[in-house]
Design a protein around this motif. Structure first.
Motif, PDB file in Angstrom:
ATOM      1  N   VAL A 117       1.418  -1.299  -0.206  1.00  0.00           N
ATOM      2  CA  VAL A 117      -0.017   0.253   0.042  1.00  0.00           C
ATOM      3  C   VAL A 117       1.043   0.876  -0.239  1.00  0.00           C
ATOM      4  CG1 VAL A 117      -0.129  -0.094   2.703  1.00  0.00           C
ATOM      5  CG2 VAL A 117      -1.839   0.925   1.384  1.00  0.00           C
ATOM      6  N   LYS A 118       0.681   2.209  -0.625  1.00  0.00           N
ATOM      7  CA  LYS A 118       0.754   3.422  -1.019  1.00  0.00           C
ATOM      8  C   LYS A 118       0.316   3.879   0.550  1.00  0.00           C
ATOM      9  CE  LYS A 118      -0.197   6.266  -4.564  1.00  0.00           C
ATOM     10  NZ  LYS A 118      -0.003   6.523  -5.741  1.00  0.00           N
ATOM     11  N   LEU A 119       0.976   5.031   1.188  1.00  0.00           N
ATOM     12  CA  LEU A 119       0.765   5.714   1.943  1.00  0.00           C
ATOM     13  C   LEU A 119       1.596   7.286   2.068  1.00  0.00           C
ATOM     14  CD1 LEU A 119       0.696   3.225   4.652  1.00  0.00           C
ATOM     15  CD2 LEU A 119      -1.130   4.644   3.836  1.00  0.00           C
ATOM     16  N   PRO A 120       0.689   8.737   2.806  1.00  0.00           N
ATOM     17  CA  PRO A 120       1.588   9.358   2.692  1.00  0.00           C
ATOM     18  C   PRO A 120       2.939   9.338   3.622  1.00  0.00           C
ATOM     19  CG  PRO A 120      -0.428  10.657   2.369  1.00  0.00           C
ATOM     20  CD  PRO A 120      -0.315   8.985   2.962  1.00  0.00           C
ATOM     21  N   ALA A 121       4.304  10.114   3.665  1.00  0.00           N
ATOM     22  CA  ALA A 121       4.251   9.690   4.814  1.00  0.00           C
ATOM     23  C   ALA A 121       4.132  10.336   6.415  1.00  0.00           C
ATOM     24  CB  ALA A 121       6.333  10.403   4.515  1.00  0.00           C
ATOM     25  N   SER A 122       3.388  11.178   6.189  1.00  0.00           N
ATOM     26  CA  SER A 122       2.936  12.162   6.994  1.00  0.00           C
ATOM     27  C   SER A 122       1.415  11.503   8.162  1.00  0.00           C
ATOM     28  CB  SER A 122       2.487  13.458   6.931  1.00  0.00           C
ATOM     29  OG  SER A 122       1.311  13.393   5.665  1.00  0.00           O
ATOM     30  N   ALA A 123       1.252   9.911   7.212  1.00  0.00           N
ATOM     31  CA  ALA A 123       0.514   9.273   7.455  1.00  0.00           C
ATOM     32  C   ALA A 123       0.705   7.749   7.854  1.00  0.00           C
ATOM     33  CB  ALA A 123      -1.417   9.541   6.339  1.00  0.00           C
ATOM     34  N   THR A 124       1.958   8.007   8.420  1.00  0.00           N
ATOM     35  CA  THR A 124       2.498   6.727   8.611  1.00  0.00           C
ATOM     36  C   THR A 124       3.483   7.528  10.384  1.00  0.00           C
ATOM     37  OG1 THR A 124       4.773   7.074   7.940  1.00  0.00           O
ATOM     38  CG2 THR A 124       3.105   5.760   7.064  1.00  0.00           C
ATOM     39  N   VAL A 125       3.242   6.202  11.091  1.00  0.00           N
ATOM     40  CA  VAL A 125       4.259   7.069  12.864  1.00  0.00           C
ATOM     41  C   VAL A 125       5.076   5.377  13.020  1.00  0.00           C
ATOM     42  CG1 VAL A 125       4.041   6.436  15.094  1.00  0.00           C
ATOM     43  CG2 VAL A 125       2.122   7.512  13.211  1.00  0.00           C
ATOM     44  N   PRO A 126       6.321   5.440  13.167  1.00  0.00           N
ATOM     45  CA  PRO A 126       6.711   3.849  13.154  1.00  0.00           C
ATOM     46  C   PRO A 126       6.933   3.055  14.496  1.00  0.00           C
ATOM     47  CG  PRO A 126       8.001   6.246  13.266  1.00  0.00           C
ATOM     48  CD  PRO A 126       7.225   6.746  12.785  1.00  0.00           C
ATOM     49  N   ILE A 127       7.128   1.769  14.158  1.00  0.00           N
ATOM     50  CA  ILE A 127       6.567   0.663  15.621  1.00  0.00           C
ATOM     51  C   ILE A 127       7.513   0.840  16.353  1.00  0.00           C
ATOM     52  CG2 ILE A 127       5.555  -1.594  15.926  1.00  0.00           C
ATOM     53  CD1 ILE A 127       4.513  -1.362  12.645  1.00  0.00           C
ATOM     54  N   PRO A 128       7.138   0.741  18.134  1.00  0.00           N
ATOM     55  CA  PRO A 128       7.746   0.581  18.762  1.00  0.00           C
ATOM     56  C   PRO A 128       8.710  -0.368  18.839  1.00  0.00           C
ATOM     57  CG  PRO A 128       6.181   1.655  19.959  1.00  0.00           C
ATOM     58  CD  PRO A 128       6.185   1.679  18.831  1.00  0.00           C
ATOM     59  N   ASP A 129       9.956  -1.022  18.988  1.00  0.00           N
ATOM     60  CA  ASP A 129      10.670  -1.970  18.937  1.00  0.00           C
ATOM     61  C   ASP A 129       9.850  -2.920  20.344  1.00  0.00           C
ATOM     62  OD1 ASP A 129      12.439  -1.828  17.713  1.00  0.00           O
ATOM     63  OD2 ASP A 129      14.045  -0.968  19.069  1.00  0.00           O
ATOM     64  N   GLY A 130       9.619  -4.482  19.767  1.00  0.00           N
ATOM     65  CA  GLY A 130       8.635  -5.077  21.441  1.00  0.00           C
ATOM     66  C   GLY A 130       7.463  -5.276  20.624  1.00  0.00           C
ATOM     67  N   LEU A 131       6.537  -4.699  19.951  1.00  0.00           N
ATOM     68  CA  LEU A 131       5.372  -4.382  19.974  1.00  0.00           C
ATOM     69  C   LEU A 131       5.033  -4.972  18.003  1.00  0.00           C
ATOM     70  CD1 LEU A 131       2.301  -3.729  21.009  1.00  0.00           C
ATOM     71  CD2 LEU A 131       2.790  -1.663  19.458  1.00  0.00           C
ATOM     72  N   GLY A 132       4.267  -6.404  17.790  1.00  0.00           N
ATOM     73  CA  GLY A 132       3.681  -6.902  17.176  1.00  0.00           C
ATOM     74  C   GLY A 132       3.214  -5.981  15.683  1.00  0.00           C
ATOM     75  N   PHE A 133       3.071  -6.180  14.405  1.00  0.00           N
ATOM     76  CA  PHE A 133       1.839  -5.778  13.453  1.00  0.00           C
ATOM     77  C   PHE A 133       0.735  -5.983  14.026  1.00  0.00           C
ATOM     78  CE2 PHE A 133       5.907  -6.374  10.991  1.00  0.00           C
ATOM     79  CZ  PHE A 133       6.463  -5.068  10.559  1.00  0.00           C
ATOM     80  N   PRO A 134       0.488  -7.133  13.577  1.00  0.00           N
ATOM     81  CA  PRO A 134      -1.364  -7.139  14.500  1.00  0.00           C
ATOM     82  C   PRO A 134      -2.095  -6.352  15.534  1.00  0.00           C
ATOM     83  CG  PRO A 134      -0.827  -9.520  14.309  1.00  0.00           C
ATOM     84  CD  PRO A 134       0.818  -8.222  14.363  1.00  0.00           C
ATOM     85  N   GLU A 135      -0.905  -5.659  16.396  1.00  0.00           N
ATOM     86  CA  GLU A 135      -1.721  -5.046  18.098  1.00  0.00           C
ATOM     87  C   GLU A 135      -1.189  -3.408  17.384  1.00  0.00           C
ATOM     88  OE1 GLU A 135      -0.595  -9.552  19.258  1.00  0.00           O
ATOM     89  OE2 GLU A 135       1.119  -8.354  18.085  1.00  0.00           O
ATOM     90  N   ALA A 136      -0.069  -3.651  16.815  1.00  0.00           N
ATOM     91  CA  ALA A 136       0.362  -1.793  17.047  1.00  0.00           C
ATOM     92  C   ALA A 136      -1.226  -1.242  15.377  1.00  0.00           C
ATOM     93  CB  ALA A 136       1.622  -1.702  15.760  1.00  0.00           C
ATOM     94  N   THR A 137      -1.685  -2.444  14.781  1.00  0.00           N
ATOM     95  CA  THR A 137      -2.416  -2.016  14.153  1.00  0.00           C
ATOM     96  C   THR A 137      -3.657  -1.112  15.145  1.00  0.00           C
ATOM     97  OG1 THR A 137      -1.789  -2.715  11.520  1.00  0.00           O
ATOM     98  CG2 THR A 137      -4.362  -2.839  12.486  1.00  0.00           C
ATOM     99  N   ILE A 138      -4.236  -2.503  15.753  1.00  0.00           N
ATOM    100  CA  ILE A 138      -5.260  -2.376  16.435  1.00  0.00           C
ATOM    101  C   ILE A 138      -5.105  -1.506  17.726  1.00  0.00           C
ATOM    102  CG2 ILE A 138      -6.645  -3.921  18.077  1.00  0.00           C
ATOM    103  CD1 ILE A 138      -5.756  -6.720  16.804  1.00  0.00           C
TER     104      ILE A 138
END
Length: 337
Positions: A117-138
């Motif tokens: 998926v393509k996104l504006p860079a401003s619409a993304t936030v880095p995920i902290p270490d130790g947090l999985g993708f499903p958890e970060a999404t929710i």
């Protein structure tokens, strides 16, 4: 033209309109990033209602659903300096501030039910270490909204009481935990014993099964007849909304975001002005809310309820499961599963 796997809808309708097929792989334009999707959640309103063609804003076809993909950046467009390939990121729902016509991933723009998926860079936030993708999404999909509704809109203070409706759902479960972080006493309203129990495990002080108990009577009993200071509403069910409204104390507040229960309810205006109740709706939150929510989750202060993680090819099945209301927690799709 390079192709990718995606779940595409060419018409509105039931789950059967979700077709697993090859689709042109997006190319990031200036200011955008290309993300390889690892997780995207299935939402009643922003997925099922959009799929059925009943959403209140226009959606063009063919369309790819998915408002909250998380994954790994694989390419960046011209001018992007604050995001790098290899960085794990999650998406905020709005590409721009929702002050005019909606401009959202998965609705007005192609979403995350895809390998990329393509996104504006401003619409993304880095995920902290130790947090999985499903958890970060929710977490990103719901916790910032809960902070906005409870802290910023309702002005919830330590020592006050809150009734959280739909307390085991994505937004409701976030509301339970945010209310506890803000120092409130929390009553969790849910529609099945296992959902009430799930909300209690997340920190709610009391639970009410509003399919079996009289919601208003039970809340008044728990508060000594006073009612709650705040109702956190995200269902808009024509039967349950008035019940929750009549459980509000004098000078109380009702905050809401969500309408999967129907969206049209009755309002007792006499009680509204006699009890001096405030009713507020909001879909907003800040970038700081997103960062704070992700950091709290990475630190173990915010948990998420995941019902099931399914491969992208089973998107229609995922929609059926969400529509059935059988599970507890969010259903997540993963192109990597």
């Amino acid at each position: 033209m390079e192709m990718m796997k995606a779940v595409v809808m060419h018409e509105f309708g039931g789950p059967e309109v979700l077709r697993d097929e090859d689709f042109p792989k997006p190319v990031p334009e200036p200011g955008e990033v290309l993300v390889e999707v690892h997780a995207v959640s299935v939402n009643r309103t922003l997925d099922l209602v959009v799929r059925e063609g009943r959403y209140g804003a226009p959606v063009n076809l063919p369309h790819i659903l998915g408002v909250d993909p998380s994954g790994v950046i694989v390419d960046v467009g011209e001018g992007v300096t604050d995001r790098l390939p290899g960085q794990r990121v999650v998406t905020v729902p709005w590409r721009s501030k929702p002050v005019g016509p909606l401009d959202a991933v998965g609705m007005q723009h192609l979403g995350g039910y895809a390998r990329f998926v393509k996104l504006p860079a401003s619409a993304t936030v880095p995920i902290p270490d130790g947090l999985g993708f499903p958890e970060a999404t929710i977490v990103t999909r719901h916790a910032p909204q809960a902070f906005n509704l409870l802290r910023d809109r309702a002005g919830l203070r330590a020592g006050e009481s809150v009734l959280v409706m739909g307390a085991s759902g994505g937004l409701g479960s976030a509301g339970v935990q945010v209310a506890k972080l803000l120092g409130a006493t929390v009553m969790a309203g849910a529609g099945a014993p296992e959902r009430v129990e799930a909300a209690i495990r997340l920190g709610a002080d009391f639970g009410v099964d509003y399919r079996k108990e009289d919601l208003t009577a039970r809340v008044l009993e728990l508060t000594g007849g006073r009612g709650v200071d705040v109702v956190f509403e995200n269902i808009a069910d024509p039967v349950l909304f008035p019940k929750a409204f009549h459980a509000i104390a004098r000078h109380g507040r009702l905050v809401t975001a969500g309408s999967h229960g129907g969206g049209e309810v009755t309002l007792d205006v006499k009680r509204l002005y006699l009890y001096q109740i405030a009713v507020m709706g909001s879909i907003g939150f800040t970038h700081e809310d997103v960062v704070a929510s992700l950091e709290a989750a990475a630190a173990g202060k915010l948990a998420v309820l995941i019902d099931e993680v399914l491969p992208l090819s089973r998107a229609a099945e995922a929609h059926e499961r969400v529509a059935s209301r059988e599970g507890v927690g969010k259903v997540v799709l993963s192109p990597q599963a």
